[in-house]
Design a protein around this motif. Sequence first.
Motif, PDB file in Angstrom:
ATOM      1  N   HIS A 179      38.551  46.045  -2.983  1.00  0.00           N
ATOM      2  CA  HIS A 179      39.946  45.933  -3.415  1.00  0.00           C
ATOM      3  C   HIS A 179      40.041  46.009  -4.935  1.00  0.00           C
ATOM      4  O   HIS A 179      39.046  45.867  -5.646  1.00  0.00           O
ATOM      5  N   GLU A 219      36.857  42.222  -5.498  1.00  0.00           N
ATOM      6  CA  GLU A 219      37.956  42.694  -6.343  1.00  0.00           C
ATOM      7  C   GLU A 219      37.283  43.418  -7.505  1.00  0.00           C
ATOM      8  O   GLU A 219      36.795  42.805  -8.449  1.00  0.00           O
ATOM      9  N   ASP A 242      43.049  44.344  -7.298  1.00  0.00           N
ATOM     10  CA  ASP A 242      44.310  43.612  -7.254  1.00  0.00           C
ATOM     11  C   ASP A 242      45.127  43.826  -8.527  1.00  0.00           C
ATOM     12  O   ASP A 242      44.703  44.480  -9.474  1.00  0.00           O
TER      13      ASP A 242
END
Length: 405
Positions: free
Chosen positions: A250, A359, A252
């Motif tokens: 991911h 992340e 963010d």
Amino acid sequence: MRAAVLFIIVALWSAAASAQGFSGLARVDPARSGLEESGRQVVLRLTISQPVPYRVRLLDGPPRLVVDFREVDFGALGRPDVSSLENVVALRTGRVGPGWTRLVAELSAPLGLQSAQMVTGAEDGSARVEVALVPVSDEEFAAQVASGQGGTDAFPAPSASAPPKRRPAEGGPLVVVLDPGHGGVDPGATRDGVTEADLMLAFARDVREALLRAGDYEVVMTREDDSFVSLETRLTIARRAGADIFLSLHADAVEEGIARGAQVYTLSEEASSEALAKLAWRHDRDDILGGADLSGTDDRVAQALMEIARRETAPRTLALARSMVGGLRGKGVRLHKHPMGAADFSVLKLPDIPAVLLEAAFLSTTSELEKLQRPEWRRQAADGIAEGVAAWAAEDARLRALRRQ
């Protein structure tokens, strides 16, 4: 043209939302939502706080428009008054299936689906769903009902037809499942026309290449293109692949301030019990715990067995997270000031497979977005992940050998 009918907020909307049991991950904005009529044509507009997967279709007996969303809180709508409309005689919302909510517009006569779209990219992160209905013949309406014409399938089958693949014997390739976050109607974080979904798909391909180049791995991707894959299906893919580890990728965004550096997350202890209870309730029993036949067990027994498995897996998961941080640091990848964390991430909830969420960077910070777009940085980070996985695999094998003794 008849003026748009805006939905009315009832005084106790928050109590209504709580009573329905919604998590409020996405919320409807009544001030920017409504129904509009022009003769026999109807346009439904819904503004929600963030993009979510959705599906549009028509049903008959009576004729009605059905829009399914991935857990949207409709509480702010209250009980919409549609008495001034001619084509819509009732509007209802409610929960349908685990994690899904539904809006139903009952029609006075059959109307056909002209278009359905979700418009994203607003500065506040919201998304607008627009559905247009127009007069059609009885044959056309029946054909649309039969075909289930509409957007993304909101209820993908959680299991493939093949049985779960058992993990290879010791000494075989390590099965790594890479999960590029988001995709399709769920773009994730967005900035300057760049989506988290696209960036993570490119990054996952780099990680796959680094793993295949570096060691004896079998790498499986939860998605190979910009398509929506439900959370349940991502877990199913891991189970069916016989995953040894699960890595979700991911990038963010934060609403305020500047955030930099990579973070590695594991499932928080506080979230574990509730997460396992939900899995036991809604997921295919073959997909939530490998090597155990849970088909004849009730939810409480299944949850207890999964809790035992999770407690055995938790130290291995924590070790994987630490090795990932070490691998990234060893390749000179900038880390967040708090490089390790724990949270209630749904994709980390298979109890017997070490799973972490990376992340990689923060799209909300200009320099972070720029580095995610640079192939050389992605390859550098991918090599760090490969080194972390290799270090973890070696140590995990050593500890297993000690336990056998």
